[in-house]
Design a protein around this motif. Structure first.
Motif, PDB file in Angstrom:
ATOM      1  N   ARG A 161     -32.320 -29.170  17.742  1.00 53.42           N
ATOM      2  CA  ARG A 161     -31.224 -28.235  17.487  1.00 53.42           C
ATOM      3  C   ARG A 161     -30.868 -27.413  18.725  1.00 53.42           C
ATOM      4  NH1 ARG A 161     -33.073 -24.758  12.543  1.00 53.42           N
ATOM      5  NH2 ARG A 161     -30.986 -23.883  12.865  1.00 53.42           N
ATOM      6  N   GLY A 162     -31.463 -27.754  19.847  1.00 55.23           N
ATOM      7  CA  GLY A 162     -31.254 -26.965  21.054  1.00 55.23           C
ATOM      8  C   GLY A 162     -29.906 -27.201  21.708  1.00 55.23           C
ATOM      9  N   ALA A 163     -29.587 -26.324  22.657  1.00 57.12           N
ATOM     10  CA  ALA A 163     -28.296 -26.409  23.347  1.00 57.12           C
ATOM     11  C   ALA A 163     -28.370 -25.556  24.607  1.00 57.12           C
ATOM     12  CB  ALA A 163     -27.161 -25.919  22.445  1.00 57.12           C
ATOM     13  N   VAL A 164     -27.359 -25.728  25.449  1.00 58.77           N
ATOM     14  CA  VAL A 164     -27.200 -24.894  26.640  1.00 58.77           C
ATOM     15  C   VAL A 164     -25.893 -24.126  26.495  1.00 58.77           C
ATOM     16  CG1 VAL A 164     -27.078 -24.830  29.163  1.00 58.77           C
ATOM     17  CG2 VAL A 164     -28.411 -26.620  28.023  1.00 58.77           C
ATOM     18  N   ARG A 165     -25.962 -22.823  26.605  1.00 63.13           N
ATOM     19  CA  ARG A 165     -24.773 -21.973  26.604  1.00 63.13           C
ATOM     20  C   ARG A 165     -24.456 -21.644  28.061  1.00 63.13           C
ATOM     21  NH1 ARG A 165     -25.346 -17.190  24.988  1.00 63.13           N
ATOM     22  NH2 ARG A 165     -23.369 -16.810  23.910  1.00 63.13           N
ATOM     23  N   THR A 166     -23.193 -21.846  28.448  1.00 64.45           N
ATOM     24  CA  THR A 166     -22.837 -21.690  29.863  1.00 64.45           C
ATOM     25  C   THR A 166     -21.741 -20.648  30.056  1.00 64.45           C
ATOM     26  OG1 THR A 166     -21.174 -23.470  29.749  1.00 64.45           O
ATOM     27  CG2 THR A 166     -23.422 -24.081  30.410  1.00 64.45           C
ATOM     28  N   TYR A 167     -21.857 -19.969  31.191  1.00 67.56           N
ATOM     29  CA  TYR A 167     -20.787 -19.130  31.715  1.00 67.56           C
ATOM     30  C   TYR A 167     -20.462 -19.636  33.114  1.00 67.56           C
ATOM     31  CZ  TYR A 167     -21.701 -15.805  27.938  1.00 67.56           C
ATOM     32  OH  TYR A 167     -21.846 -15.219  26.708  1.00 67.56           O
ATOM     33  N   GLY A 168     -19.199 -19.532  33.508  1.00 65.13           N
ATOM     34  CA  GLY A 168     -18.779 -19.967  34.830  1.00 65.13           C
ATOM     35  C   GLY A 168     -18.455 -18.791  35.727  1.00 65.13           C
ATOM     36  N   ALA A 182     -23.220 -20.871  35.793  1.00 63.62           N
ATOM     37  CA  ALA A 182     -22.926 -21.814  36.869  1.00 63.62           C
ATOM     38  C   ALA A 182     -21.979 -21.147  37.855  1.00 63.62           C
ATOM     39  CB  ALA A 182     -22.309 -23.090  36.313  1.00 63.62           C
ATOM     40  N   THR A 183     -22.367 -21.117  39.123  1.00 58.85           N
ATOM     41  CA  THR A 183     -21.594 -20.447  40.163  1.00 58.85           C
ATOM     42  C   THR A 183     -21.150 -21.467  41.207  1.00 58.85           C
ATOM     43  OG1 THR A 183     -22.821 -18.396  39.843  1.00 58.85           O
ATOM     44  CG2 THR A 183     -21.624 -18.636  41.918  1.00 58.85           C
ATOM     45  N   ASP A 184     -19.900 -21.363  41.614  1.00 60.72           N
ATOM     46  CA  ASP A 184     -19.385 -22.237  42.685  1.00 60.72           C
ATOM     47  C   ASP A 184     -18.641 -21.370  43.686  1.00 60.72           C
ATOM     48  OD1 ASP A 184     -18.285 -24.188  44.315  1.00 60.72           O
ATOM     49  OD2 ASP A 184     -17.873 -25.554  42.655  1.00 60.72           O
ATOM     50  N   HIS A 185     -19.111 -21.323  44.930  1.00 62.34           N
ATOM     51  CA  HIS A 185     -18.483 -20.511  45.966  1.00 62.34           C
ATOM     52  C   HIS A 185     -17.311 -21.227  46.635  1.00 62.34           C
ATOM     53  CE1 HIS A 185     -21.305 -17.152  45.908  1.00 62.34           C
ATOM     54  NE2 HIS A 185     -22.265 -18.038  45.729  1.00 62.34           N
ATOM     55  N   THR A 186     -17.238 -22.550  46.507  1.00 64.97           N
ATOM     56  CA  THR A 186     -16.125 -23.304  47.106  1.00 64.97           C
ATOM     57  C   THR A 186     -15.619 -24.335  46.104  1.00 64.97           C
ATOM     58  OG1 THR A 186     -17.666 -24.863  48.136  1.00 64.97           O
ATOM     59  CG2 THR A 186     -16.937 -22.986  49.486  1.00 64.97           C
ATOM     60  N   PRO A 187     -14.998 -23.895  45.010  1.00 62.98           N
ATOM     61  CA  PRO A 187     -14.596 -24.834  43.957  1.00 62.98           C
ATOM     62  C   PRO A 187     -13.573 -25.861  44.406  1.00 62.98           C
ATOM     63  CG  PRO A 187     -13.709 -22.633  43.548  1.00 62.98           C
ATOM     64  CD  PRO A 187     -14.693 -22.496  44.661  1.00 62.98           C
ATOM     65  N   VAL A 201     -10.351 -21.068  38.966  1.00 61.54           N
ATOM     66  CA  VAL A 201     -10.036 -20.740  37.572  1.00 61.54           C
ATOM     67  C   VAL A 201     -10.468 -21.872  36.653  1.00 61.54           C
ATOM     68  CG1 VAL A 201      -8.171 -20.252  35.952  1.00 61.54           C
ATOM     69  CG2 VAL A 201      -8.138 -19.218  38.236  1.00 61.54           C
ATOM     70  N   ARG A 202     -10.166 -23.115  37.061  1.00 66.55           N
ATOM     71  CA  ARG A 202     -10.551 -24.261  36.237  1.00 66.55           C
ATOM     72  C   ARG A 202     -12.066 -24.362  36.095  1.00 66.55           C
ATOM     73  NH1 ARG A 202      -6.138 -26.860  38.896  1.00 66.55           N
ATOM     74  NH2 ARG A 202      -7.546 -27.637  40.515  1.00 66.55           N
ATOM     75  N   PHE A 203     -12.777 -24.084  37.190  1.00 67.91           N
ATOM     76  CA  PHE A 203     -14.240 -24.148  37.125  1.00 67.91           C
ATOM     77  C   PHE A 203     -14.775 -23.146  36.107  1.00 67.91           C
ATOM     78  CE2 PHE A 203     -18.464 -22.783  38.493  1.00 67.91           C
ATOM     79  CZ  PHE A 203     -19.116 -24.002  38.664  1.00 67.91           C
ATOM     80  N   MET A 204     -14.289 -21.918  36.174  1.00 67.23           N
ATOM     81  CA  MET A 204     -14.772 -20.894  35.240  1.00 67.23           C
ATOM     82  C   MET A 204     -14.402 -21.237  33.807  1.00 67.23           C
ATOM     83  SD  MET A 204     -14.332 -17.268  37.267  1.00 67.23           S
ATOM     84  CE  MET A 204     -12.581 -17.477  37.605  1.00 67.23           C
ATOM     85  N   GLN A 205     -13.171 -21.728  33.595  1.00 66.15           N
ATOM     86  CA  GLN A 205     -12.739 -22.061  32.239  1.00 66.15           C
ATOM     87  C   GLN A 205     -13.527 -23.231  31.667  1.00 66.15           C
ATOM     88  OE1 GLN A 205     -10.555 -20.504  30.177  1.00 66.15           O
ATOM     89  NE2 GLN A 205     -10.426 -18.886  31.714  1.00 66.15           N
ATOM     90  N   SER A 206     -13.981 -24.138  32.534  1.00 65.52           N
ATOM     91  CA  SER A 206     -14.748 -25.283  32.057  1.00 65.52           C
ATOM     92  C   SER A 206     -16.077 -24.856  31.459  1.00 65.52           C
ATOM     93  CB  SER A 206     -14.991 -26.269  33.203  1.00 65.52           C
ATOM     94  OG  SER A 206     -13.787 -26.818  33.672  1.00 65.52           O
TER      95      SER A 206
END
Length: 286
Positions: free
Chosen positions: A165-172, A91-96, A63-68
């Motif tokens: 002006r660039g950036a990275v938009r992330t989903y967990g 960003a995917t983590d199978h063993t957070p 949960v913390r990984f996704m919320q980050s």
């Protein structure tokens, strides 16, 4: 004032222990003031007394990984003045839990470095997406930050927004399921043991110190896969789990057994001191 009524997981732990052991009395212990106490004191028919602390494991690391990366389900924006495009990645983590020691800010620094290098080449936006996906998998710093079970994927063609002006938009993403391996349970259970041992709530136990780890979500599914009703024998050894402060660790998850899985049960994995034995039980839920 602390509530005297036990939580659902605390009551379930007591029910599971009472279904395995010949218990004469199970007393709910209520903290007095600021002094921490275990949750239960269990008197067995053979005279043994065990103080039991209960902890709930719900894969909080996932949960913390996704919320980050995507707080409240929305993309998080990481500006970088070296970028001229807005990139969208997942960003995917199978063993957070096992990867909690890997700092997320280092991962994002590595992601940004890769994207900056890709932007520096003469690619179209479509070509940049493909190139970035390849480099994100092969870059040595990315590989170090990913720990073998993380990955970062570009999910959209980058959009040009201007220099600086660039950036990275992330989903967990911390998917339940992944590789079905009982060893994924080991760091989850070990973390619970270490956290509770550090709190030293059973220092005044008159005899035995027991910890009940109540599993939910993916950890519960893994326990039932390898130890639950209908799981194949022989069951795997969990002797990689270590503990000194507790005399026993009980790992418990709700399960279903019987004909057509109609019977509500608990899967109980009882761990003794490292190097000794373990017991597996399927008991009815009261």
């Amino acid at each position: 004032m602390a509530e005297e009524k036990p939580r659902a997981d605390e009551q379930a732990a007591a029910d599971a222990i009472c279904a395995v052991e010949d218990v004469e009395q199970c007393e709910r212990l209520v903290p007095s003031g600021s002094v921490k106490t275990p949750d239960w004191r269990v008197l067995m028919s053979d005279g043994r007394v065990a103080d039991v602390e209960v902890t709930l494991c719900t894969d909080e690391a996932g949960v913390r990984f996704m919320q980050s990366f995507s707080p409240r389900g929305s993309a998080r924006r990481w500006p970088d003045e070296r970028l001229s495009y807005v990139w969208t990645v997942i960003a995917t983590d199978h063993t957070p839990t096992a990867n909690r020691h890997l700092p997320l800010h280092e991962l994002m620094n590595a992601v940004c470095d890769v994207l900056v290098s890709v932007e520096g080449r003469s690619y179209s936006p479509q070509q940049m997406r493909g190139a970035a996906d390849t480099v994100l998998r092969l870059d040595p710093e990315m590989m170090r930050c990913c720990g073998g079970t993380r990955s970062v994927d570009v999910v959209k063609v980058p959009q040009h927004v201007g220099s600086g002006r660039g950036a990275v938009r992330t989903y967990g993403n911390a998917p339940q399921g992944g590789r079905v391996d009982y060893r994924r349970l080991i760091p989850v259970i070990q973390e619970c043991i270490n956290a509770k041992a550090g709190e030293a709530q059973l220092d005044n136990a008159p005899d035995l110190r027991w910890l009940a780890v109540m599993l939910e979500m993916e950890p519960a599914s893994l326990l039932n896969e390898f130890f639950g009703p209908g799981s194949p024998s022989p069951h795997p050894s969990m002797d990689a789990i270590t503990f000194d402060y507790f005399h026993e660790v009980w790992v418990v998850a709700q399960s279903r057994g019987g004909e057509d899985n109609a019977e509500e049960t608990y899967t109980v994995l009882r761990l003794f001191k490292p190097g000794d034995s373990q017991e597996r039980h399927i008991v009815p839920r009261s």
